[in-house]
Design a protein around this motif. Structure first.
Motif, PDB file in Angstrom:
ATOM      1  N   LYS A 191      -7.808  -2.147  -4.955  1.00 42.32           N
ATOM      2  CA  LYS A 191      -8.564  -2.122  -3.706  1.00 42.32           C
ATOM      3  C   LYS A 191      -9.558  -0.966  -3.693  1.00 42.32           C
ATOM      4  CE  LYS A 191      -5.089  -4.042  -0.545  1.00 42.32           C
ATOM      5  NZ  LYS A 191      -4.345  -3.756   0.707  1.00 42.32           N
ATOM      6  N   ARG A 192     -10.618  -1.155  -2.952  1.00 38.59           N
ATOM      7  CA  ARG A 192     -11.603  -0.078  -2.790  1.00 38.59           C
ATOM      8  C   ARG A 192     -10.920   1.175  -2.240  1.00 38.59           C
ATOM      9  NH1 ARG A 192     -17.452   0.564  -1.821  1.00 38.59           N
ATOM     10  NH2 ARG A 192     -17.657   2.789  -1.586  1.00 38.59           N
ATOM     11  N   ASP A 213       0.820  -1.210   0.000  1.00 38.47           N
ATOM     12  CA  ASP A 213       0.000   0.000   0.000  1.00 38.47           C
ATOM     13  C   ASP A 213       0.857   1.263   0.000  1.00 38.47           C
ATOM     14  OD1 ASP A 213      -2.236  -1.593   0.028  1.00 38.47           O
ATOM     15  OD2 ASP A 213      -2.747  -1.205   2.121  1.00 38.47           O
ATOM     16  N   ASP A 217     -18.325  -3.206  -5.491  1.00 38.93           N
ATOM     17  CA  ASP A 217     -19.714  -3.538  -5.189  1.00 38.93           C
ATOM     18  C   ASP A 217     -20.626  -2.585  -5.964  1.00 38.93           C
ATOM     19  OD1 ASP A 217     -19.725  -1.107  -3.766  1.00 38.93           O
ATOM     20  OD2 ASP A 217     -19.448  -2.100  -1.839  1.00 38.93           O
ATOM     21  N   THR A 270      -5.067  -9.364  -4.189  1.00 40.30           N
ATOM     22  CA  THR A 270      -5.285  -7.988  -3.734  1.00 40.30           C
ATOM     23  C   THR A 270      -6.587  -7.404  -4.281  1.00 40.30           C
ATOM     24  OG1 THR A 270      -2.897  -7.638  -3.604  1.00 40.30           O
ATOM     25  CG2 THR A 270      -4.263  -5.661  -3.695  1.00 40.30           C
ATOM     26  N   LEU A 271      -7.016  -7.854  -5.453  1.00 40.68           N
ATOM     27  CA  LEU A 271      -8.198  -7.291  -6.101  1.00 40.68           C
ATOM     28  C   LEU A 271      -9.432  -7.409  -5.211  1.00 40.68           C
ATOM     29  CD1 LEU A 271      -9.632  -6.055  -8.584  1.00 40.68           C
ATOM     30  CD2 LEU A 271      -9.961  -8.402  -9.415  1.00 40.68           C
ATOM     31  N   GLU A 272     -10.017  -6.264  -4.901  1.00 36.72           N
ATOM     32  CA  GLU A 272     -11.301  -6.201  -4.204  1.00 36.72           C
ATOM     33  C   GLU A 272     -12.344  -5.841  -5.252  1.00 36.72           C
ATOM     34  OE1 GLU A 272     -10.837  -3.335  -1.039  1.00 36.72           O
ATOM     35  OE2 GLU A 272      -9.395  -4.600   0.013  1.00 36.72           O
ATOM     36  N   MET A 273     -13.179  -6.815  -5.552  1.00 38.38           N
ATOM     37  CA  MET A 273     -14.192  -6.578  -6.580  1.00 38.38           C
ATOM     38  C   MET A 273     -15.113  -5.435  -6.145  1.00 38.38           C
ATOM     39  SD  MET A 273     -13.724  -8.387  -9.228  1.00 38.38           S
ATOM     40  CE  MET A 273     -15.299  -8.195 -10.034  1.00 38.38           C
TER      41      MET A 273
END
Length: 168
Positions: free
Chosen positions: A83-84, A53, A138, A133-136
């Motif tokens: 990431k979000r 990060d 929403d 790491t990928l945060e899908m």
């Protein structure tokens, strides 16, 4: 209203190809996100070391600055934005009105694409860390998701259709 669009996703998903084509279709500039990484980030990735990060903060700020610099005309920028929190950082710095587009592909297709690239700093062995790491996004984020295995013209049509539905 000018458009600020970030084509996001893991390495090999087609961010640069779709981003450049989308910018061309919309008549606005395209900014290649790979060129916005600090040299230390490129060296780290080239050595097979995933970014953390802290590494990503200056890169994300450079992406936001590119969006800000092109605010009058609008632009499309490629950026993993995995990431979000990264997407929120871009929105906070560049403005909440930026839109994200995510071409999705299977891991097998990503590996094939990455293996076929020549001269790119991102090695295939970092794909697993990117996928982890990928945060899908929403529904609240309203990201435009397109199948990355569609022909480019079909991806463009899907994105343009989603964008025109918002501005109509």
């Amino acid at each position: 209203m000018s458009l600020g669009i970030v084509v996001m996703g893991v390495s090999g998903c087609g961010k640069s190809t779709l981003g450049a084509a989308l910018a061309d279709a919309l008549g606005i500039p395209f900014v290649e996100g790979d060129g916005l990484h600090p040299p230390a980030n490129v060296a780290k990735m080239a050595a097979g070391i995933p970014l953390n990060d802290e590494d990503r903060r200056p890169f994300l700020d450079n992406v936001a600055d590119a969006l800000i610099a092109n605010r009058a005309a609008g632009c499309v920028v490629s950026c993993s934005a995995l990431k979000r929190g990264y997407r929120d950082r871009l929105r906070a710095r560049a403005g909440a009105d930026i839109r994200f587009v995510l071409p999705l592909l299977s891991k097998d297709s990503l590996v094939l694409r990455m293996s076929a690239r020549e001269g790119h700093f991102m090695p295939v062995q970092l794909l697993d860390s990117q996928l982890a790491t990928l945060e899908m996004p929403d529904e609240e984020e309203a990201v435009i998701v397109v199948p990355g295995d569609l022909p480019l013209d079909a991806q463009l049509a899907a994105v343009r259709g989603a964008l025109s539905g918002e501005t109509a």
